[in-house]
Design a protein around this motif. Structure first.
Motif, mmCIF file in Angstrom:
data_model
loop_
_atom_site.group_PDB
_atom_site.id
_atom_site.type_symbol
_atom_site.label_atom_id
_atom_site.label_comp_id
_atom_site.label_asym_id
_atom_site.label_seq_id
_atom_site.Cartn_x
_atom_site.Cartn_y
_atom_site.Cartn_z
ATOM 1 N N GLN A 63 -64.445 57.411 -28.681
ATOM 2 C CA GLN A 63 -65.772 57.680 -28.135
ATOM 3 C C GLN A 63 -65.830 57.372 -26.640
ATOM 4 O OE1 GLN A 63 -68.286 59.139 -29.467
ATOM 5 N NE2 GLN A 63 -69.893 58.704 -27.967
ATOM 6 N N LEU A 64 -65.085 56.368 -26.216
ATOM 7 C CA LEU A 64 -65.084 55.995 -24.803
ATOM 8 C C LEU A 64 -64.509 57.123 -23.941
ATOM 9 C CD1 LEU A 64 -65.970 53.471 -23.229
ATOM 10 C CD2 LEU A 64 -63.608 52.692 -23.285
ATOM 11 N N LYS A 65 -63.537 57.848 -24.476
ATOM 12 C CA LYS A 65 -62.929 58.946 -23.715
ATOM 13 C C LYS A 65 -63.816 60.180 -23.686
ATOM 14 C CE LYS A 65 -59.091 58.609 -26.124
ATOM 15 N NZ LYS A 65 -57.734 58.875 -26.649
ATOM 16 N N THR A 66 -64.449 60.491 -24.810
ATOM 17 C CA THR A 66 -65.300 61.687 -24.901
ATOM 18 C C THR A 66 -66.373 61.451 -25.952
ATOM 19 O OG1 THR A 66 -63.417 63.120 -24.379
ATOM 20 C CG2 THR A 66 -65.351 64.175 -25.313
ATOM 21 N N ASN A 67 -67.601 61.786 -25.614
ATOM 22 C CA ASN A 67 -68.688 61.644 -26.595
ATOM 23 C C ASN A 67 -68.463 62.607 -27.751
ATOM 24 O OD1 ASN A 67 -71.077 61.044 -27.911
ATOM 25 N ND2 ASN A 67 -72.291 62.435 -26.641
ATOM 26 N N ARG A 68 -68.307 62.062 -28.942
ATOM 27 C CA ARG A 68 -68.050 62.882 -30.125
ATOM 28 C C ARG A 68 -69.325 63.309 -30.843
ATOM 29 N NH1 ARG A 68 -63.122 61.703 -27.837
ATOM 30 N NH2 ARG A 68 -61.415 62.165 -29.229
ATOM 31 N N PHE A 69 -70.464 62.705 -30.497
ATOM 32 C CA PHE A 69 -71.659 62.894 -31.307
ATOM 33 C C PHE A 69 -72.776 63.596 -30.546
ATOM 34 C CE2 PHE A 69 -69.614 58.965 -32.826
ATOM 35 C CZ PHE A 69 -69.380 59.325 -34.155
ATOM 36 N N LEU A 70 -73.369 64.582 -31.190
ATOM 37 C CA LEU A 70 -74.637 65.151 -30.729
ATOM 38 C C LEU A 70 -75.759 64.378 -31.416
ATOM 39 C CD1 LEU A 70 -73.787 68.938 -31.121
ATOM 40 C CD2 LEU A 70 -73.961 67.671 -28.978
ATOM 41 N N THR A 71 -76.749 63.968 -30.644
ATOM 42 C CA THR A 71 -77.785 63.098 -31.206
ATOM 43 C C THR A 71 -78.455 63.729 -32.423
ATOM 44 O OG1 THR A 71 -78.183 62.297 -28.957
ATOM 45 C CG2 THR A 71 -79.783 61.680 -30.628
ATOM 46 N N SER A 72 -78.698 65.027 -32.389
ATOM 47 C CA SER A 72 -79.404 65.682 -33.496
ATOM 48 C C SER A 72 -78.577 65.778 -34.771
ATOM 49 C CB SER A 72 -79.859 67.085 -33.088
ATOM 50 O OG SER A 72 -81.034 67.023 -32.302
ATOM 51 N N THR A 73 -77.281 65.504 -34.681
ATOM 52 C CA THR A 73 -76.450 65.487 -35.892
ATOM 53 C C THR A 73 -76.263 64.081 -36.428
ATOM 54 O OG1 THR A 73 -74.267 65.156 -34.846
ATOM 55 C CG2 THR A 73 -75.139 67.409 -34.893
ATOM 56 N N THR A 74 -76.745 63.080 -35.689
ATOM 57 C CA THR A 74 -76.332 61.705 -35.935
ATOM 58 C C THR A 74 -77.156 61.002 -37.007
ATOM 59 O OG1 THR A 74 -75.628 61.548 -33.628
ATOM 60 C CG2 THR A 74 -75.914 59.482 -34.822
ATOM 61 N N ILE A 75 -76.447 60.272 -37.871
ATOM 62 C CA ILE A 75 -77.063 59.345 -38.824
ATOM 63 C C ILE A 75 -76.395 57.990 -38.628
ATOM 64 C CG2 ILE A 75 -77.508 58.793 -41.250
ATOM 65 C CD1 ILE A 75 -77.355 61.740 -41.907
ATOM 66 N N ILE A 76 -77.204 56.926 -38.581
ATOM 67 C CA ILE A 76 -76.701 55.575 -38.360
ATOM 68 C C ILE A 76 -77.033 54.706 -39.563
ATOM 69 C CG2 ILE A 76 -76.820 53.529 -36.882
ATOM 70 C CD1 ILE A 76 -77.706 55.398 -34.600
ATOM 71 N N ASP A 77 -76.037 53.982 -40.046
ATOM 72 C CA ASP A 77 -76.240 52.998 -41.108
ATOM 73 C C ASP A 77 -76.764 51.728 -40.440
ATOM 74 O OD1 ASP A 77 -76.100 51.106 -43.107
ATOM 75 O OD2 ASP A 77 -74.125 51.725 -43.832
#
Length: 277
Positions: free
Chosen positions: A152-166
């Protein structure tokens, strides 16, 4: 402390920041209500935050669809980070928090597939591919792609609208977005979560992202390439200040970030030239 499981099924809260998205908000919310049911979880609430829009969010006809409570709250304009935090501060004891922007829409199977993979892989955060974001697809036979802190530090892997957080066991401020940053602010949150934990990308397209808007070089905040670059640099500094990365590693990451920025600029210019051709 949030995320204490009080019921047999996991509780999911969905946060939707809204700013002048009157044409798409009903499609967005409908896609949440049309999620496929599952015995593992229940979407208990959808919180829509009108962030001081000049075109106010329209009222919703049905505020208690199924077992899901739909809340519409309004606040003075403060940006997407401020709106998401406003929603986070009003969630009702969820186990999982999902984000969806008002101009995006989920596919019906999204929540079922993603929470299932999160539980199976013990992942703290999950994202998915989208209609215009398939650049991380590797072997199609892979159900998930592992994402670690350094990835993740090298490249953002996540689009906020796809994200779910536990969020089970987390404090609410652990997933607060930096309100003094209007570009790439989500990257700071994802890096905080992934330090010492793991994330996954579900290797499927599960969201219609702004009707196919590209990651950079087109409309919206993602068109502001230099501001996005500055936001990424601020995220690196925050990581170092938290002690999650040595300041000795900061220079090579800054160089790497600048090279990515040059690449984005060149790709954007090429797209514009192709359009004119």
């Amino acid at each position: 402390m949030i995320g204490v499981q009080l019921f047999e099924m996991y509780r999911v809260s969905v946060i939707v920041p809204y700013y002048n998205n009157a044409d798409t908000i009903h499609r967005c919310v409908r896609s949440i209500f049309e999620q496929e049911p599952d015995s593992k979880f229940q979407i208990v609430e959808v919180i829509v935050i009108d962030d001081g829009s000049s075109i106010p969010c329209p009222a919703f006809e049905d505020r208690s669809y199924s077992n899901t409570v739909l809340k519409l709250v309004r606040k003075p304009n403060g940006g997407a980070a401020s709106a998401r935090n406003y929603g986070l501060d009003r969630v009702d004891s969820p186990d999982f928090v999902a984000f969806l922007d008002a101009d995006d829409a989920w596919y019906p199977e999204k929540t079922r597939l993603m929470i299932g993979e999160m539980l199976a892989n013990n992942a703290a955060i999950a994202g998915s591919l989208s209609v215009s974001h398939t650049f991380y697809r590797s072997d199609p036979s892979q159900n998930t792609i592992l994402v670690r802190f350094w990835d993740q530090l090298k490249t953002n892997r996540f689009l906020t609208s796809t994200t779910i957080i536990d969020v089970r066991g987390m404090e609410i401020d652990e997933i607060h977005f930096p309100e003094d940053q209007w570009y790439a602010e989500e990257g700071d949150v994802f890096l905080k979560i992934l330090h010492g934990k793991k994330g996954i990308l579900v290797n499927q397209v599960l969201i219609d992202y702004s009707s196919g808007k590209a990651a950079f070089g087109q409309a919206g905040a993602s068109a502001k390439l230099w501001k996005m670059q500055a936001g990424e640099i601020r995220n690196y500094y925050r990581v170092c200040k938290r002690g999650h990365m040595s300041f000795c590693l900061l220079p090579p990451f800054l160089v790497y970030s600048f090279l990515k920025y040059i690449r984005r600029v060149l790709i954007t210019q090429l797209k514009r030239e192709n359009k004119r051709a």
